[in-house]
Design a protein around this motif. Structure first.
Motif, PDB file in Angstrom:
ATOM      1  N   GLN A   9     -59.877  -9.790 -17.453  1.00 45.11           N
ATOM      2  CA  GLN A   9     -58.830  -9.079 -18.191  1.00 45.11           C
ATOM      3  C   GLN A   9     -57.604  -8.855 -17.316  1.00 45.11           C
ATOM      4  OE1 GLN A   9     -58.940  -8.218 -21.515  1.00 45.11           O
ATOM      5  NE2 GLN A   9     -56.807  -7.715 -21.256  1.00 45.11           N
ATOM      6  N   GLU A  29     -45.853 -11.372 -29.020  1.00 45.33           N
ATOM      7  CA  GLU A  29     -47.063 -10.968 -28.318  1.00 45.33           C
ATOM      8  C   GLU A  29     -47.541  -9.587 -28.743  1.00 45.33           C
ATOM      9  OE1 GLU A  29     -47.064 -11.317 -24.133  1.00 45.33           O
ATOM     10  OE2 GLU A  29     -46.980 -13.495 -24.201  1.00 45.33           O
ATOM     11  N   ASP A  32     -49.154 -10.049 -32.076  1.00 43.86           N
ATOM     12  CA  ASP A  32     -50.443 -10.723 -31.891  1.00 43.86           C
ATOM     13  C   ASP A  32     -51.494  -9.751 -31.347  1.00 43.86           C
ATOM     14  OD1 ASP A  32     -49.538 -13.138 -32.847  1.00 43.86           O
ATOM     15  OD2 ASP A  32     -49.250 -14.035 -30.856  1.00 43.86           O
ATOM     16  N   ALA A  33     -51.112  -8.908 -30.408  1.00 43.59           N
ATOM     17  CA  ALA A  33     -52.042  -7.932 -29.842  1.00 43.59           C
ATOM     18  C   ALA A  33     -52.473  -6.920 -30.907  1.00 43.59           C
ATOM     19  CB  ALA A  33     -51.406  -7.213 -28.655  1.00 43.59           C
ATOM     20  N   ARG A  35     -52.604  -7.493 -34.207  1.00 42.75           N
ATOM     21  CA  ARG A  35     -53.529  -8.221 -35.097  1.00 42.75           C
ATOM     22  C   ARG A  35     -54.901  -8.378 -34.447  1.00 42.75           C
ATOM     23  NH1 ARG A  35     -49.153 -12.850 -36.491  1.00 42.75           N
ATOM     24  NH2 ARG A  35     -47.998 -11.724 -38.088  1.00 42.75           N
ATOM     25  N   ARG A  36     -54.907  -8.679 -33.152  1.00 44.07           N
ATOM     26  CA  ARG A  36     -56.166  -8.851 -32.423  1.00 44.07           C
ATOM     27  C   ARG A  36     -56.952  -7.531 -32.398  1.00 44.07           C
ATOM     28  NH1 ARG A  36     -53.964 -11.726 -28.827  1.00 44.07           N
ATOM     29  NH2 ARG A  36     -53.429 -10.048 -27.405  1.00 44.07           N
ATOM     30  N   ALA A  37     -56.262  -6.411 -32.202  1.00 43.20           N
ATOM     31  CA  ALA A  37     -56.926  -5.109 -32.219  1.00 43.20           C
ATOM     32  C   ALA A  37     -57.547  -4.841 -33.585  1.00 43.20           C
ATOM     33  CB  ALA A  37     -55.945  -3.994 -31.860  1.00 43.20           C
ATOM     34  N   CYS A  38     -56.882  -5.270 -34.622  1.00 42.48           N
ATOM     35  CA  CYS A  38     -57.401  -5.136 -35.985  1.00 42.48           C
ATOM     36  C   CYS A  38     -58.630  -6.036 -36.160  1.00 42.48           C
ATOM     37  CB  CYS A  38     -56.302  -5.503 -36.973  1.00 42.48           C
ATOM     38  SG  CYS A  38     -56.769  -5.375 -38.714  1.00 42.48           S
ATOM     39  N   ASP A  39     -58.492  -7.306 -35.827  1.00 43.99           N
ATOM     40  CA  ASP A  39     -59.582  -8.275 -36.000  1.00 43.99           C
ATOM     41  C   ASP A  39     -60.802  -7.914 -35.162  1.00 43.99           C
ATOM     42  OD1 ASP A  39     -57.887  -9.727 -37.668  1.00 43.99           O
ATOM     43  OD2 ASP A  39     -57.389 -11.220 -36.136  1.00 43.99           O
ATOM     44  N   ASP A  40     -60.579  -7.507 -33.919  1.00 42.14           N
ATOM     45  CA  ASP A  40     -61.683  -7.206 -33.008  1.00 42.14           C
ATOM     46  C   ASP A  40     -62.496  -5.996 -33.438  1.00 42.14           C
ATOM     47  OD1 ASP A  40     -60.894  -9.368 -31.486  1.00 42.14           O
ATOM     48  OD2 ASP A  40     -60.046  -8.167 -29.848  1.00 42.14           O
ATOM     49  N   HIS A  86     -51.134  -8.941 -42.688  1.00 49.54           N
ATOM     50  CA  HIS A  86     -52.252  -9.601 -42.006  1.00 49.54           C
ATOM     51  C   HIS A  86     -53.582  -9.174 -42.629  1.00 49.54           C
ATOM     52  CE1 HIS A  86     -54.709 -11.201 -38.737  1.00 49.54           C
ATOM     53  NE2 HIS A  86     -55.258 -10.009 -38.612  1.00 49.54           N
ATOM     54  N   ARG A  90     -56.455 -11.423 -44.726  1.00 48.71           N
ATOM     55  CA  ARG A  90     -57.851 -11.505 -44.266  1.00 48.71           C
ATOM     56  C   ARG A  90     -58.835 -10.804 -45.204  1.00 48.71           C
ATOM     57  NH1 ARG A  90     -58.793 -13.248 -38.655  1.00 48.71           N
ATOM     58  NH2 ARG A  90     -56.861 -14.331 -38.189  1.00 48.71           N
TER      59      ARG A  90
END
Length: 133
Positions: A9, A29, A32-33, A35-40, A86, A90
């Motif tokens: 990391q 970025e 994207d971060a 969205r990634r926090a949402c997806d994860d 987003h 999904r």
């Protein structure tokens, strides 16, 4: 988090910081971060129902904050709108009314931004207006 994961990391954060400075790509970025926090943090409750956190904290370094707000754009609202779209794409459901809080933070780990998602407790959906996009 194990030592290897922490090292990975750290290296990833340093690499991202270098590329962002070279290519000036913070707005993409940060989104994207987010969205990634949402997806994860997506949790499948049953078939066809996926819940995600409804509260997101976006901490920006002074430079990134200034860069994102120099046009007068409401960064928090823009990020909220993008995250909402987003989630719709999904098929996610938020665990309550969506809130994205943007703040300056001079000591973010990668020198640019940090994003975290969580379920905001003790919040009632009464009184919230949901905009459709």
């Amino acid at each position: 988090m194990g030592a290897l994961s922490a090292l990975e990391q750290t290296l990833e954060n340093r690499w991202d910081a270098l590329w962002a400075r070279l290519l000036d790509k913070e707005p993409v970025e940060v989104l994207d971060a987010l969205r990634r926090a949402c997806d994860d943090n997506a949790v499948v409750c049953r078939e066809g129902r996926v819940m995600v956190p409804n509260a997101y904290d976006v901490e920006l370094s002074d430079d990134v904050h200034d860069h994102l707000t120099r046009t007068g754009t409401d960064v928090g609202q823009a990020l909220t709108d993008s995250l909402c779209r987003h989630a719709e794409r999904r098929g996610y459901e938020f665990a309550g009314p969506l809130a994205v809080h943007v703040a300056r933070c001079p000591d973010v780990p990668n020198g640019r931004y940090r994003v975290a998602g969580r379920v905001m407790e003790h919040v009632s959906a009464d009184g919230f207006f949901y905009a459709t996009h």
